[in-house]
Structures are given as C-alpha cells and as structure tokens.
Design a protein around this motif. Sequence first.
Motif, PDB file in Angstrom:
ATOM      1  N   ASP A   4     -37.674  -7.184  -0.293  1.00  0.00           N
ATOM      2  CA  ASP A   4     -37.662  -8.648  -0.334  1.00  0.00           C
ATOM      3  C   ASP A   4     -38.531  -9.233  -1.452  1.00  0.00           C
ATOM      4  O   ASP A   4     -39.445 -10.024  -1.209  1.00  0.00           O
ATOM      5  CB  ASP A   4     -38.061  -9.194   1.054  1.00  0.00           C
ATOM      6  CG  ASP A   4     -37.036  -8.803   2.106  1.00  0.00           C
ATOM      7  OD1 ASP A   4     -35.952  -9.404   2.112  1.00  0.00           O
ATOM      8  OD2 ASP A   4     -37.301  -7.862   2.880  1.00  0.00           O
ATOM      9  N   HIS A   6     -37.272 -11.211  -3.747  1.00  0.00           N
ATOM     10  CA  HIS A   6     -36.822 -12.614  -3.736  1.00  0.00           C
ATOM     11  C   HIS A   6     -37.166 -13.396  -5.004  1.00  0.00           C
ATOM     12  O   HIS A   6     -37.670 -14.526  -4.944  1.00  0.00           O
ATOM     13  CB  HIS A   6     -37.342 -13.342  -2.484  1.00  0.00           C
ATOM     14  CG  HIS A   6     -36.519 -13.027  -1.269  1.00  0.00           C
ATOM     15  ND1 HIS A   6     -35.198 -13.387  -1.161  1.00  0.00           N
ATOM     16  CD2 HIS A   6     -36.815 -12.346  -0.135  1.00  0.00           C
ATOM     17  CE1 HIS A   6     -34.715 -12.955  -0.011  1.00  0.00           C
ATOM     18  NE2 HIS A   6     -35.669 -12.303   0.629  1.00  0.00           N
ATOM     19  N   ASP A  33     -32.720  -7.523  -1.346  1.00  0.00           N
ATOM     20  CA  ASP A  33     -33.137  -8.905  -1.592  1.00  0.00           C
ATOM     21  C   ASP A  33     -34.055  -8.982  -2.821  1.00  0.00           C
ATOM     22  O   ASP A  33     -35.187  -9.467  -2.757  1.00  0.00           O
ATOM     23  CB  ASP A  33     -33.777  -9.567  -0.359  1.00  0.00           C
ATOM     24  CG  ASP A  33     -32.725 -10.126   0.606  1.00  0.00           C
ATOM     25  OD1 ASP A  33     -31.520  -9.936   0.337  1.00  0.00           O
ATOM     26  OD2 ASP A  33     -33.105 -10.749   1.617  1.00  0.00           O
ATOM     27  N   HIS A 112     -31.426  -2.418   4.334  1.00  0.00           N
ATOM     28  CA  HIS A 112     -32.133  -3.702   4.202  1.00  0.00           C
ATOM     29  C   HIS A 112     -32.472  -4.318   5.576  1.00  0.00           C
ATOM     30  O   HIS A 112     -33.630  -4.582   5.884  1.00  0.00           O
ATOM     31  CB  HIS A 112     -31.301  -4.682   3.376  1.00  0.00           C
ATOM     32  CG  HIS A 112     -31.952  -6.024   3.224  1.00  0.00           C
ATOM     33  ND1 HIS A 112     -33.116  -6.202   2.515  1.00  0.00           N
ATOM     34  CD2 HIS A 112     -31.636  -7.250   3.722  1.00  0.00           C
ATOM     35  CE1 HIS A 112     -33.473  -7.476   2.566  1.00  0.00           C
ATOM     36  NE2 HIS A 112     -32.597  -8.131   3.294  1.00  0.00           N
ATOM     37  N   HIS A 145     -35.872  -7.300   5.272  1.00  0.00           N
ATOM     38  CA  HIS A 145     -35.092  -8.408   5.831  1.00  0.00           C
ATOM     39  C   HIS A 145     -35.912  -9.415   6.624  1.00  0.00           C
ATOM     40  O   HIS A 145     -35.773 -10.619   6.426  1.00  0.00           O
ATOM     41  CB  HIS A 145     -33.951  -7.853   6.683  1.00  0.00           C
ATOM     42  CG  HIS A 145     -32.850  -8.831   7.000  1.00  0.00           C
ATOM     43  ND1 HIS A 145     -32.379  -9.760   6.090  1.00  0.00           N
ATOM     44  CD2 HIS A 145     -32.112  -9.009   8.134  1.00  0.00           C
ATOM     45  CE1 HIS A 145     -31.402 -10.455   6.661  1.00  0.00           C
ATOM     46  NE2 HIS A 145     -31.226 -10.031   7.892  1.00  0.00           N
ATOM     47  N   HIS A 147     -39.205  -9.661   6.544  1.00  0.00           N
ATOM     48  CA  HIS A 147     -40.415  -9.956   5.762  1.00  0.00           C
ATOM     49  C   HIS A 147     -41.678  -9.824   6.625  1.00  0.00           C
ATOM     50  O   HIS A 147     -42.704 -10.432   6.314  1.00  0.00           O
ATOM     51  CB  HIS A 147     -40.381 -11.350   5.132  1.00  0.00           C
ATOM     52  CG  HIS A 147     -39.149 -11.668   4.338  1.00  0.00           C
ATOM     53  ND1 HIS A 147     -39.085 -12.760   3.501  1.00  0.00           N
ATOM     54  CD2 HIS A 147     -37.954 -11.049   4.213  1.00  0.00           C
ATOM     55  CE1 HIS A 147     -37.889 -12.809   2.924  1.00  0.00           C
ATOM     56  NE2 HIS A 147     -37.177 -11.782   3.347  1.00  0.00           N
TER      57      HIS A 147
HETATM   58 ZN    ZN Z   1     -35.144 -11.272   2.467  1.00  0.00          ZN
END
Ligand code: ZN
Length: 252
Positions: A4, A6, A33, A112, A145, A147
């Motif tokens: 993640d 992001h 992600d 994920h 996923h 976090h």
């Molecule tokens: Zn995420």
Amino acid sequence: MLADIHANLTALEAVLRDLESRGGVDEIWCLGDVVGYGPDPRQCISLVQQYCSCCIAGNHDWAAAGLMDTSGFNQAAAAAAQWTRRQLNSSETGYLAGLPQTLERDKFTLAHGSPRYPLWEYILSLREARANFPFFHTPFCLIGHSHIPLFFRMEGNPGSQEGSSDTDDTGVFQQELYAGCQIDLGERRAIINPGGVGQPRDNDPRASYGLIDSGAGTFTLLRLSYDIPDVQARMAAAGLPGRLIERLAYGW
Ligand code: ZN
C-alpha cells in the motif's frame, strides 16, 4: 516487504533509504496498491519497477489500469482513482494491468487482500483469517489492503493459548504489530500484514513496512517518519480530495 504505497513518493523514498542504511536487503516484495490516493503515481511505479523483485496487483492498481470500475470505492477513493488514471501513460497502465493477483516466494504467498479473494477481501478478524488458511499452500501468507499491521497464526491445538482472548476456539491467534516488534515465524502457519507505506490506518501516521530475516526466521515491523506536509501540499496542488489529504496526518 512493502504494501500500500499509494502513490506516496516521499514515504516510499524514506523507506528505500532506510533499507539501504540497514545494509540493504536481498529482495523487496511489493504487496500491491502502488497507486491510488497519493500525488505521485508515475514516480512510485518507476521506483517499484526499479527496486522491487516482485509486485502483485491491488484493487487501486486495477482501478487505475481500467480493469475494475470504481463503483465499489467511496467517493474520495473513486475521485483519486480517476485522477490517477489520467496521469498514467499506456506503458504504466500496462504494467499495472499485468501484475499477478498472487505470487509464491520461498515460504510465502503474496496476496493484496487475502489469498481467497486477492483484490477485495480484508483480513481483520480471526474469522476472516481462519477462513483463508486453506487458500494458500506455503507456510506463510503476506497481505496488505487494510493498511493495519496484523499477525495471525494457526496454533497447533485449539485452546493451546488458554486464557488468551486473542485465540479463538479453533486455535487461531491474533496480534497487532507495533513499531520494532519482532515475531518468531517458527513452524506454524501465519498470515502477516506489514501495514501501509503510503497511508497507514492504525492511528500511527509513520510509514509502515516489514523486514523478513529468512536465516533467523523472524519478521520485524518497522515504522518511519517522513515529511507528511510535503505530500499533502502536492495532493492539494493536484486537487485531490481534502479527506485524503487530512488523513495522512492522523494515520487512519
Ligand atoms: Zn490500499
């Protein structure tokens, strides 16, 4: 391993520098992600391509690649996904579209969300963890996923951790992971979430990631401060939703 990211370049660069300062690692695994929410999708894809030996797909990667519509996203996430899609060129979307949903590396399966539903399912409870152990065949599974840094282990005998409210009656044990905490991986099967690099959600705004020492058989959770206002300024300049900008400072 990293999960993640992001599109948060400042957090990703801080983590890569930290790994370097520890003397480097053999491989960096990315749990999906790479993009979505943050202001730097192109730079983050480029660094992942450069530094990570493998990467799997997250739901935001699929949304940016046009493989998933954003009807399942909340309004801010959908707006960020559409903004992200507009930033990427065809080779970047092609890279995201080509990421596998799961991978096996040594003793680890990478997924994920979960090994059962890799793009969507959150594993946040004993019930979800228990349901997912049959869906991977390696000793350990690494996920992202949510976090939120979490550890689930299948204990040999149900009730073996008698008195612990964190073990259910089928013998799955759950533990939250904090900065610096080290887990002995041992022989029992486990599901591990190293938290999120670019948008932590456990009320600790520092970038979260994990280190596996395969020789010692340990997993260590690491947290790292980075320049959050710098990222927030880039998000504001890009016109990304205010709610996404604010949450970085709180880690939720
Ligand atoms: Zn995420």
